[in-house]
Design a protein around this motif. Sequence first.
Motif, PDB file in Angstrom:
ATOM      1  N   SER A   1       3.243  11.301  -9.726  1.00  0.00           N
ATOM      2  CA  SER A   1       4.349  11.636  -8.830  1.00  0.00           C
ATOM      3  C   SER A   1       4.342  10.688  -7.641  1.00  0.00           C
ATOM      4  N   LYS A   2       5.548  10.387  -7.162  1.00  0.00           N
ATOM      5  CA  LYS A   2       5.650   9.493  -6.018  1.00  0.00           C
ATOM      6  C   LYS A   2       5.522  10.240  -4.688  1.00  0.00           C
ATOM      7  N   GLU A   3       5.636  11.577  -4.734  1.00  0.00           N
ATOM      8  CA  GLU A   3       5.516  12.332  -3.495  1.00  0.00           C
ATOM      9  C   GLU A   3       4.047  12.595  -3.191  1.00  0.00           C
ATOM     10  N   ASN A   4       3.795  13.155  -2.046  1.00  0.00           N
ATOM     11  CA  ASN A   4       2.428  13.452  -1.633  1.00  0.00           C
ATOM     12  C   ASN A   4       1.778  14.400  -2.640  1.00  0.00           C
ATOM     13  N   PRO A   5       0.666  13.999  -3.296  1.00  0.00           N
ATOM     14  CA  PRO A   5       0.058  14.849  -4.334  1.00  0.00           C
ATOM     15  C   PRO A   5      -0.551  16.137  -3.799  1.00  0.00           C
TER      16      PRO A   5
ATOM     17  N   ASP B   1      -4.069   8.336   5.854  1.00  0.00           N
ATOM     18  CA  ASP B   1      -4.019   6.925   5.452  1.00  0.00           C
ATOM     19  C   ASP B   1      -2.760   6.634   4.635  1.00  0.00           C
ATOM     20  N   TYR B   2      -2.405   7.566   3.761  1.00  0.00           N
ATOM     21  CA  TYR B   2      -1.198   7.386   2.953  1.00  0.00           C
ATOM     22  C   TYR B   2       0.057   7.380   3.838  1.00  0.00           C
ATOM     23  N   GLU B   3       0.118   8.301   4.794  1.00  0.00           N
ATOM     24  CA  GLU B   3       1.267   8.343   5.701  1.00  0.00           C
ATOM     25  C   GLU B   3       1.348   7.067   6.541  1.00  0.00           C
ATOM     26  N   ALA B   4       0.189   6.547   6.960  1.00  0.00           N
ATOM     27  CA  ALA B   4       0.173   5.301   7.730  1.00  0.00           C
ATOM     28  C   ALA B   4       0.693   4.133   6.886  1.00  0.00           C
ATOM     29  N   ALA B   5       0.312   4.099   5.604  1.00  0.00           N
ATOM     30  CA  ALA B   5       0.785   3.019   4.725  1.00  0.00           C
ATOM     31  C   ALA B   5       2.292   3.093   4.522  1.00  0.00           C
ATOM     32  N   VAL B   6       2.836   4.308   4.410  1.00  0.00           N
ATOM     33  CA  VAL B   6       4.286   4.464   4.252  1.00  0.00           C
ATOM     34  C   VAL B   6       5.012   3.993   5.509  1.00  0.00           C
TER      35      VAL B   6
ATOM     36  N   ASP C   1       6.938  -6.442  -0.519  1.00  0.00           N
ATOM     37  CA  ASP C   1       6.288  -6.131  -1.789  1.00  0.00           C
ATOM     38  C   ASP C   1       4.806  -5.839  -1.589  1.00  0.00           C
ATOM     39  N   LYS C   2       4.165  -6.574  -0.675  1.00  0.00           N
ATOM     40  CA  LYS C   2       2.757  -6.303  -0.373  1.00  0.00           C
ATOM     41  C   LYS C   2       2.594  -4.919   0.244  1.00  0.00           C
ATOM     42  N   ALA C   3       3.498  -4.549   1.154  1.00  0.00           N
ATOM     43  CA  ALA C   3       3.424  -3.226   1.782  1.00  0.00           C
ATOM     44  C   ALA C   3       3.701  -2.124   0.761  1.00  0.00           C
ATOM     45  N   LYS C   4       4.598  -2.400  -0.211  1.00  0.00           N
ATOM     46  CA  LYS C   4       4.831  -1.429  -1.285  1.00  0.00           C
ATOM     47  C   LYS C   4       3.548  -1.188  -2.076  1.00  0.00           C
ATOM     48  N   ALA C   5       2.894  -2.285  -2.455  1.00  0.00           N
ATOM     49  CA  ALA C   5       1.648  -2.161  -3.219  1.00  0.00           C
ATOM     50  C   ALA C   5       0.574  -1.450  -2.403  1.00  0.00           C
ATOM     51  N   THR C   6       0.524  -1.737  -1.099  1.00  0.00           N
ATOM     52  CA  THR C   6      -0.466  -1.071  -0.242  1.00  0.00           C
ATOM     53  C   THR C   6      -0.199   0.427  -0.149  1.00  0.00           C
ATOM     54  N   ALA C   7       1.088   0.797  -0.024  1.00  0.00           N
ATOM     55  CA  ALA C   7       1.432   2.224   0.017  1.00  0.00           C
ATOM     56  C   ALA C   7       1.124   2.902  -1.313  1.00  0.00           C
TER      57      ALA C   7
ATOM     58  N   ALA D   1      -2.559   3.411  -1.469  1.00  0.00           N
ATOM     59  CA  ALA D   1      -2.956   4.554  -0.634  1.00  0.00           C
ATOM     60  C   ALA D   1      -2.652   5.867  -1.342  1.00  0.00           C
ATOM     61  N   HIS D   2      -1.538   5.901  -2.088  1.00  0.00           N
ATOM     62  CA  HIS D   2      -1.203   7.086  -2.884  1.00  0.00           C
ATOM     63  C   HIS D   2      -2.274   7.331  -3.945  1.00  0.00           C
TER      64      HIS D   2
END
Length: 595
Positions: free
Chosen positions: A70-74, A208-213, A280-286, A289-290
């Motif tokens: 899932s793409k949302e917060n697990p 950390d996940y919220e920070a990456a988003v 694209d790098k920030a997408k991969a980082t987010a 983090a997920h």
Amino acid sequence: MNKLVHYILIAIMFNWNIAVFAEDSGGCEWEVVEETETYIQEKCGDNQARIRSKPVEGLNIITVEAPEKSKENPIKKFKDKVEEAPKATAKVEKLEKIEQEVIVTEKKVKELKEEKNVAEKVEEKVEKAIEEKKLAETPVEETEKPIIKEEIAKVEEEKKSDEKLVEQATEKEWADVDAEQKITWMQFHELLPRLIVENEKIKAAELDYEAAVEALKSEYTAYYPQVTISIGNNWEDDRTPAKGTYPNNTITHDSKQGIQKSITITQMIWDAGRTTAMIDKAKATAQQAHYRLELVKEDVVMEAINAWLNLQKAYNTHEANKKVEANAKITLAMTIEKVKKGEGSKLEQLQIEQQYRTYQTLSMTSRLGLDSAIQRFQNVWRWKPHNIAEMPKPLADVLGIIPVQGAPINNNTSLRIASMDITIAQEQLAFDNAEFKPRVDGKLSYTEKDGELGGGYDTHDSQKEEWRADITMTWKLFNFKNRHMTNADRSRLSAAQFRHQDIVRTTQEQFDNAWNNYVLVEKNLETLKRTVEINDEMYKLTLADFQAGNSPIMAVFGMKTAHLMSEVAYLNAQIDLQIARYQLHKVLGLVDPIL
């Protein structure tokens, strides 16, 4: 100034939001690697593997697809479950309340005992003084009369009865205090959501996940116009050569002072892919983090399961050792009596005592193991377990059903994190390459100059307006620093690829080991079950022989011990099968708890 406000409002209207998505998938042909009576293991290339059951004749097999990420917060579904369900720690709070009441009861009992001791001492002194007075007043010949003797004996008997009643009441009070409280256990899947939501490691990974988003959203702002407003009190000194014939040229000094206000809108027109690479790098980082949040959730769930099941195993082992120790103690007492009567052998007594001492040591060791398991459970679940014998077993499918068509190992969360490392390194290298290319920016500015800066005859009230529109191309020709950064990022990309290859091999090895362990433990269960039946039958036969006088008591003790040990081995093997099943879910990346 009104125009300045209008331009600010126009610039604010450039704000908008952009959604982010990631990830793709693919397929290949499967080939059989290993086959058993009930299962088939297959692989697809080097990165994927799966297990599936053999079809049974007359049975329609329903294919269950592996769950998608899932793409949302697990953690969201666990938070929703905690909000819907009553507080799972209510029984923990009840336990704490009971423990506090026990402590208060202990203090009260202690105070009552102290008061009773003081009252008894005072009463003894009074009775002693009365007796001494009576003896002093009563003639010696009176005490020898039968009636007086009966009265004295009656008083002493009543005194002993009172002491006995007080002693029994005190023992009962302490027994009530020491008795273990009977607590009804909740099911594992009912307690799990609150544990996940309140765990510190999950909270940290979630942040950390919220920070990456948020960092991803910030990268998109490079596409937005940048608005700058400035205001200042400026001084200018203009030295302009006057027209004339050399060497009679003169220099005119023209000093000015006034207020200058400006608004500038800068818009990136083309940057050779710099912004695209960083997004694209920030997408991969987010996305990474997920996956890290998913991995922490999996680790916490597995930690909770292992603490739960290992506590049950430790309790089973300790209880079995206690039973064997108690059985050895009874057998030893019987043998000692036989030896005293001359009906038994001293050697047999020593053999049984040796077994008794051995299981005394084993009971102490298993008690330490049980204490350690209790401490581990308390550290993971944040509350102390009571009434362990009534602990329910987690559902076999608490982490989900093993898919009939299996699941590839590339769903493994650690493997996905490693693949994101490669993507991040590739996007950083793309940014480095774009840095060697030019970029084009556009700029629109409006400036107001007041006072002397505005020029004109009335320098105090004069005002000057300037409009400026620029399109600028910037190109760094000698970018030596970026060349070294490109080489460094190229090395990082190679390192990420090597790490990914290593994790693929390691994950495949873990999957093979987990699968083999699961199959072997499942097969071993039948053997252990048959062993329990054999030992039970042999114990009954040996006991009958002993009662008929044909077998020594040592043989009965040995068969009873073997029977108890086979029972606990069978119980713990069932728990080991659950652990092996859950470990298989962990390796496949299919830890999806049933709530």
